[in-house]
Scaffold this motif. Structure first.
Motif, PDB file in Angstrom:
ATOM      1  N   GLU A  18      76.570   4.509  73.530  1.00  0.00           N
ATOM      2  CA  GLU A  18      76.846   3.200  74.090  1.00  0.00           C
ATOM      3  C   GLU A  18      78.299   2.846  73.794  1.00  0.00           C
ATOM      4  N   THR A  20      80.780   4.222  75.404  1.00  0.00           N
ATOM      5  CA  THR A  20      81.583   5.377  75.835  1.00  0.00           C
ATOM      6  C   THR A  20      81.572   5.455  77.351  1.00  0.00           C
ATOM      7  N   ASP A  21      82.769   5.609  77.936  1.00  0.00           N
ATOM      8  CA  ASP A  21      82.913   5.816  79.374  1.00  0.00           C
ATOM      9  C   ASP A  21      83.443   7.221  79.595  1.00  0.00           C
ATOM     10  N   LEU A  22      82.774   7.977  80.469  1.00  0.00           N
ATOM     11  CA  LEU A  22      83.161   9.351  80.753  1.00  0.00           C
ATOM     12  C   LEU A  22      83.308   9.524  82.249  1.00  0.00           C
ATOM     13  N   LYS A  23      84.422  10.150  82.682  1.00  0.00           N
ATOM     14  CA  LYS A  23      84.636  10.441  84.094  1.00  0.00           C
ATOM     15  C   LYS A  23      84.648  11.940  84.274  1.00  0.00           C
ATOM     16  N   GLY A  36      75.927   5.401  77.354  1.00  0.00           N
ATOM     17  CA  GLY A  36      77.156   4.799  77.855  1.00  0.00           C
ATOM     18  C   GLY A  36      77.214   4.913  79.368  1.00  0.00           C
ATOM     19  N   LYS A  37      78.444   5.080  79.898  1.00  0.00           N
ATOM     20  CA  LYS A  37      78.628   5.162  81.343  1.00  0.00           C
ATOM     21  C   LYS A  37      79.224   6.511  81.714  1.00  0.00           C
ATOM     22  N   LEU A  38      78.635   7.146  82.715  1.00  0.00           N
ATOM     23  CA  LEU A  38      79.156   8.394  83.269  1.00  0.00           C
ATOM     24  C   LEU A  38      79.533   8.128  84.714  1.00  0.00           C
ATOM     25  N   ASP A  39      80.810   8.252  85.026  1.00  0.00           N
ATOM     26  CA  ASP A  39      81.305   8.122  86.391  1.00  0.00           C
ATOM     27  C   ASP A  39      81.491   9.540  86.910  1.00  0.00           C
ATOM     28  N   THR A  53      70.841   1.114  78.299  1.00  0.00           N
ATOM     29  CA  THR A  53      72.255   0.728  78.380  1.00  0.00           C
ATOM     30  C   THR A  53      73.071   1.750  79.171  1.00  0.00           C
ATOM     31  N   LYS A  55      74.391   4.136  82.327  1.00  0.00           N
ATOM     32  CA  LYS A  55      74.635   4.008  83.763  1.00  0.00           C
ATOM     33  C   LYS A  55      75.322   5.281  84.237  1.00  0.00           C
ATOM     34  N   ASP A  57      77.084   6.788  87.704  1.00  0.00           N
ATOM     35  CA  ASP A  57      77.563   6.629  89.076  1.00  0.00           C
ATOM     36  C   ASP A  57      77.776   8.025  89.634  1.00  0.00           C
TER      37      ASP A  57
END
Length: 151
Positions: A18, A20-23, A36-39, A53, A55, A57
């Motif tokens: 949570e 953490t943003d990863l692209k 966390g978020k995976l783009d 929590t 997400k 994309d």
């Protein structure tokens, strides 16, 4: 979680915590837990777990999946898909079996059954690589898709 073992006989689980943003594209031979978020896309030869929590994309592809968060893309699971009550799926689902808790939301179409691998191939998924629709194509297709809320 997975029966995949490292040289020390410990289960291998990748974690995106949570906050953490990863692209990019995530590929693993083991399990992965996303809080966390995976783009981008995620492909696992084990299980993908998306916490409440979490997400994603992009598309996800795995043997098994347990989703409590949001997926904005296609979900391709060759065995069992579990959708928790807080799960929101904005895309098509390909799976052998599904367990959906009351409250989970699916905005897309289903492709289910024993021959899900053949169905995926028929629709352009090789099973060895992660393919994605463009966001514009997905928005265009969304007007044609059914929406379901599990009650």
């Amino acid at each position: 979680m997975s029966s995949n073992k490292s040289s020390k006989n410990l289960p291998s689980v990748n974690m995106i915590s949570e906050g953490t943003d990863l692209k990019g594209t995530l590929k693993t031979k083991n399990d992965v837990r996303i809080a966390g978020k995976l783009d981008g896309e995620a492909k696992a030869e084990g299980k993908i777990i998306v916490s409440s929590t979490g997400k994603v994309d992009g598309n996800i592809e795995a043997v098994d999946a347990d989703i409590a968060g949001k997926i904005d893309g296609e979900v391709r699971v060759t065995n069992k898909l579990i959708l928790r009550k807080s799960a929101i799926i904005e895309g098509d689902i390909y799976t052998k079996t599904i367990l959906a808790e009351e409250g989970s939301q699916i905005n897309g179409s289903f492709h289910m059954g024993e021959n899900v691998k053949q169905e995926m191939k028929k629709n352009g998924f090789s099973g060895n690589s992660v393919n994605s629709k463009s966001k514009d194509k997905k928005k265009e297709d969304s007007s044609k898709k059914g929406k379901a809320k599990i009650n």
